[in-house]
Design a protein around this motif. Sequence first.
Motif, PDB file in Angstrom:
ATOM      1  N   ALA A 134       0.848  -1.200   0.000  1.00 46.94           N
ATOM      2  CA  ALA A 134       0.000   0.000   0.000  1.00 46.94           C
ATOM      3  C   ALA A 134       0.879   1.244   0.000  1.00 46.94           C
ATOM      4  O   ALA A 134       0.508   2.283  -0.537  1.00 46.94           O
ATOM      5  CB  ALA A 134      -0.924  -0.007   1.214  1.00 46.94           C
ATOM      6  N   LYS A 135       2.053   1.125   0.617  1.00 47.65           N
ATOM      7  CA  LYS A 135       3.035   2.213   0.642  1.00 47.65           C
ATOM      8  C   LYS A 135       4.423   1.596   0.521  1.00 47.65           C
ATOM      9  O   LYS A 135       4.669   0.508   1.039  1.00 47.65           O
ATOM     10  CB  LYS A 135       2.942   3.016   1.936  1.00 47.65           C
ATOM     11  N   GLY A 136       5.319   2.310  -0.155  1.00 46.15           N
ATOM     12  CA  GLY A 136       6.681   1.812  -0.295  1.00 46.15           C
ATOM     13  C   GLY A 136       6.960   1.274  -1.687  1.00 46.15           C
ATOM     14  O   GLY A 136       6.065   1.163  -2.526  1.00 46.15           O
ATOM     15  N   ASN A 137       8.212   0.930  -1.928  1.00 46.30           N
ATOM     16  CA  ASN A 137       8.678   0.459  -3.232  1.00 46.30           C
ATOM     17  C   ASN A 137       9.116  -0.996  -3.108  1.00 46.30           C
ATOM     18  O   ASN A 137       9.992  -1.323  -2.302  1.00 46.30           O
ATOM     19  CB  ASN A 137       9.854   1.328  -3.697  1.00 46.30           C
ATOM     20  N   GLU A 152      -0.887  -3.589   7.002  1.00 48.46           N
ATOM     21  CA  GLU A 152      -1.738  -2.423   7.264  1.00 48.46           C
ATOM     22  C   GLU A 152      -2.267  -2.452   8.698  1.00 48.46           C
ATOM     23  O   GLU A 152      -2.350  -1.412   9.364  1.00 48.46           O
ATOM     24  CB  GLU A 152      -2.909  -2.409   6.279  1.00 48.46           C
ATOM     25  N   ASP A 163       1.808   8.507   8.655  1.00 41.61           N
ATOM     26  CA  ASP A 163       2.578   7.770   7.651  1.00 41.61           C
ATOM     27  C   ASP A 163       3.776   7.113   8.345  1.00 41.61           C
ATOM     28  O   ASP A 163       4.650   7.810   8.879  1.00 41.61           O
ATOM     29  CB  ASP A 163       3.053   8.725   6.563  1.00 41.61           C
ATOM     30  N   ILE A 165       6.268   5.367   6.991  1.00 42.33           N
ATOM     31  CA  ILE A 165       7.471   5.237   6.170  1.00 42.33           C
ATOM     32  C   ILE A 165       8.579   6.141   6.722  1.00 42.33           C
ATOM     33  O   ILE A 165       8.372   7.334   6.957  1.00 42.33           O
ATOM     34  CB  ILE A 165       7.185   5.589   4.697  1.00 42.33           C
ATOM     35  N   THR A 183       9.983   0.601   5.797  1.00 35.52           N
ATOM     36  CA  THR A 183      10.165   0.963   4.388  1.00 35.52           C
ATOM     37  C   THR A 183       8.953   0.610   3.531  1.00 35.52           C
ATOM     38  O   THR A 183       8.968   0.851   2.325  1.00 35.52           O
ATOM     39  CB  THR A 183      11.399   0.253   3.815  1.00 35.52           C
ATOM     40  N   GLY A 184       7.926   0.025   4.136  1.00 34.81           N
ATOM     41  CA  GLY A 184       6.745  -0.332   3.353  1.00 34.81           C
ATOM     42  C   GLY A 184       5.590  -0.744   4.228  1.00 34.81           C
ATOM     43  O   GLY A 184       5.769  -1.130   5.387  1.00 34.81           O
ATOM     44  N   VAL A 185       4.405  -0.621   3.667  1.00 34.48           N
ATOM     45  CA  VAL A 185       3.179  -1.090   4.321  1.00 34.48           C
ATOM     46  C   VAL A 185       2.509  -2.086   3.387  1.00 34.48           C
ATOM     47  O   VAL A 185       2.184  -1.749   2.239  1.00 34.48           O
ATOM     48  CB  VAL A 185       2.219   0.071   4.640  1.00 34.48           C
ATOM     49  N   GLU A 187      -0.423  -4.606   2.136  1.00 33.07           N
ATOM     50  CA  GLU A 187      -1.860  -4.847   2.254  1.00 33.07           C
ATOM     51  C   GLU A 187      -2.088  -6.111   3.077  1.00 33.07           C
ATOM     52  O   GLU A 187      -1.353  -7.096   2.930  1.00 33.07           O
ATOM     53  CB  GLU A 187      -2.499  -5.000   0.874  1.00 33.07           C
TER      54      GLU A 187
END
Length: 802
Positions: A134-137, A152, A163, A165, A183-185, A187
Motif C-alpha cells: 500500500a506504501k513503499g517500493n 496495514e 505515515d 514510512i 520501508t513499506g506497508v 496490504e
Amino acid sequence: MLKNYFRIALRNLIRNKSYSVINIIGLSIGIASCLLIFLFIQDELSFDRYHENSDQIYRVYRDFQSEDRSMQTLATSNLLAPTLQQEIPEIVASVRISKRFPEVMVAYENEKFYEQKFFFTDPSIFNVFSFNLAKGNVETALSRPFTIVLSEEMAHKYFGNKDPIGKNIVIRGSWGPDEYEVTGVLENTPHNSHFSINFLTSFETLRSKTPNAETSFESWRHVGSYTYVLLNPEVNLTDISNKLDALVKRHQPESIAAIMQYKLQPLTGIHLYSSFDREIEPNSDVRYLYIFGSIAFLILFVAGINYMNLATARSSDRAMEVGIRKTLGAQRFGLIKQFLSESFVFSLISMLLALLWVEIFLPLFANLTGKPLSFDLFDPFIVSSLVGITLLIGFIAGLYPSFVLSKFNPSSIFSGATGGRKKSTLRNALVVFQFTTSIILIISTLVITYQMDHIRDKRLGLSDETIVSIFTGPGTEFRENYSAFKNELLSHTSIQSVTHINPNIPSSSEQDLSLQPEGFDSRININTFTAGEDFLNTLEVPLIEGLSFNELTVREEDENTGETFIPVLINETAAHEWGWKEPIGKTFEGFSPQFRVVGVVKDFHYRSLKERIAPLIIHENNYSVRNVLIRINTENLRQSMSFIENTWAEIGPGTPFNYAFLDDQFDSMYKAEDRLAEIFRSFTFLAIIIACLGLFGLAAFSAERRTKEIGIRKVMGASIANIVSLLSKDFVKLVILGFVIAIPIAWYAMNQWLADFAYRIEIGPGIFALAGGAALVIALLTVSWQSIKAAVANPVDSLRSE
C-alpha cells in the motif's frame, strides 16, 4: 400452457396448507444448510488462489525415505533457493522465507506488544507472490538490513493514521533490541492464505545477526528456511523432478543423496493436502470437505424425500385427478409437466425462504467455522448453486408424482388398482433412508464429542489445571532476574512451585537435536526440552529412577575421568525404544559437553494427543528463561494472579504480562476438532428436524386415512393406548431398520476419523444404543402427537357419514 400449470400448482399448494407448510419448511431448511456448507467449501477451495500465478507457484520440501525412516520436512537450506534459480532455467523466481522467531516484542514510543507472524525474506517475495504494498517500493523495501515492511493492521496499530514510512520501531527476538526502519506497508494478507504476515524484514538482517554467517548461509546442512519457486508456465514437472534429483547428487553427500529428494508441492494444494514437518501455520484437511459435502447432500436428499413421501402418500387422491384428466384427453407428457411444475413451485418458494434463513444464520455459521464467510447473490458460484439446487430439488422431489402417477391407466384408477402396496413399500424405504441418515449423524456426533472429552479428561502425566505459564519475552535478559522473581513468588502461600521451560508445554513446534544414543550406529533427531530445577515438582511428573535436577548442578564431573558432562533426564519411551534396560549413565554423542542420563521420568504428554509420546531429553539450562511455569492453589486464584502480575511489574524484564493456563493451552490445540463437533451437532439437529417433519406429515396422513377404522375400533372397546400403538408400530419398525443399517456405516466412518488420534476411544455398543434410543424416542414423540389426536377423537364424527 406453462402459465396454467403454475396456476394449478399454486392452487394445490393453497388447498393443502399443512402438506405445503411441511414441505416448504423442510425443503428450505435443507437448501439453507446446503448453501451454508457450500460457502464453507468454496472458501476452503479458494486458499492461495488470489495470487496471480498461483498455478505456477510451488513449495519445495525434503522427502527422506530409508529402511527405518520416512519423513517429509519443509526445512531447507538457505542455499537452496538461489541454487535452484541458477541451475534450473525453468525456475523464473525463487524466494526464501524464515520464521526464526515464533514471537517478537515490538516497541514504538511507550507502546510494547508481543507479536507473531514475523518473517525474514528476500526482496523476490514480491516477484513470486502477489503481495501488494500500500506504501513503499517493492524494489527497495527489503534491500537493506534492518528494514521492515508492516501489514496495514500493524501500521495502524503502532502509527494510527500517521505515515509510518521512514519511522523506526524497536524489535527484540532472540537478539536485540534493534531498530528497524519502516520501508513499506503491506496490504493485509487475505484470510484464505496458508500463512499470513504481520512483519517482513530482509534476509540480510538475518545474515548480519547470525554468528558465523558464512558457515550457516553457505552450508547445505544448515536448514532454516522455507523455499518457494515460480515455474515457467510451459514447464514439464517430470523434467523438473529429474533436475532436482541431479541437484541433490551434486550438492549433497552420497549418504544423504541416497535417501533424500527435493520435491515440489503446488501452492494451491498446501491448505488442504499438507501436514508436513515444520508447517508455517496449521492447515485444514480435504477430508473435512468430503465430510461436509456429504452432509450437505444427505440433508438436501432427506428434505427432498419428505416431498416424495408425502406426494406418495397423497397419490391416491392425485390418481383420481390423473384418471379424470386422461379421460378428458390429457397426454402423459402433459401430466409430467404438470407435476414437475408443482414440484418446481415448491422448490422455488423453498429457495426464497432458504435465502432468508441463510441471511439470518450466516453470522452464526461464520462464527462457528471461524471464517469471514459472506453471501453474495452476484457471485457466479452462488448463482449457479442456487439455480442448480432449485432444479435438482424440483426434479428429484417431483420424480414420483410426475413419472409414476402420470402412467396410471384410467381404468385401473377407477377400479382402485393403483399399486397401493408398491407405494407403501417406496414410502417405507424412503423413511428408512431418512432415519438411517439421521442416526449416522447422531452416532458421528456422539463419537466426536466423546473423543474430545476423552482428550481433555485423559491423564496427561502432569498437573495442568493449576499451572500458569508466563512468556518472559524472546530475549535472554530475564535470566538475571529469574531467581529474585521466583523467590518472591514462593513467599506467597498460594504459590506452591516455580520453574522455567523451553519450549513451552504443550509444544506446537519442534526443538530437537541430532544425537547418537549409546549403542546406536548413527545420529537421530531427538526431541529436547530445557528446564530449570523444580521442573518435576511444578508439573508433578514422577521420577521413576535416578536423580532430579534439584540434586545436581547444570554440569557435573565424572568421578573416574574428571570429564565434564551435562546431566539429562529421559522419559520412559526413550528408554524403551532405545532398548536401555539400565538407562542411568548412558551417553549421547553429538553435543559438547556430552549428555549423560541421570534420571528417567514417567511419560507425560507435551504435545497434542493426536501424536504418540516420543522419546524426550530434558536438560537443565538457566541461560535462557523463556517460559515460567507456576503451580498455584486455585482457592484464591484472583488474589494469586494479582500478586503474580504485581511481582512481574516490579521484578520482571519490563515486558508485557503475557500468561495462560496450561489446560487452556492444551484445549487450544483442538480448535479444528471442536468446530467439527459443533458443525456436526448443528447439522444433525437440522437433519432430525427435517426427518421429523416428514414423519409428522406421514403420521397425519395415516391417521386421516384410518379415521373410520379408528372410530370402529373405539366403538368396539379399543383404548387410547391400543390406538396409539396401532398407528405407531409401523413407524417404529422403520426406525429400528434404519438403526440396523446405520450401525456398520457409522462404525466404519468414525473409525476412519479416529485413526488420526494416537489416543482414542473405542466405539462401544453404548454409543449405538444411545443413538438408536434417541432416534426412537424422537420418532415416537413425533408420531404420537398425531396418534393421540386421532385416538381421542369422537368416533361418532368419523362414522356419521357411514
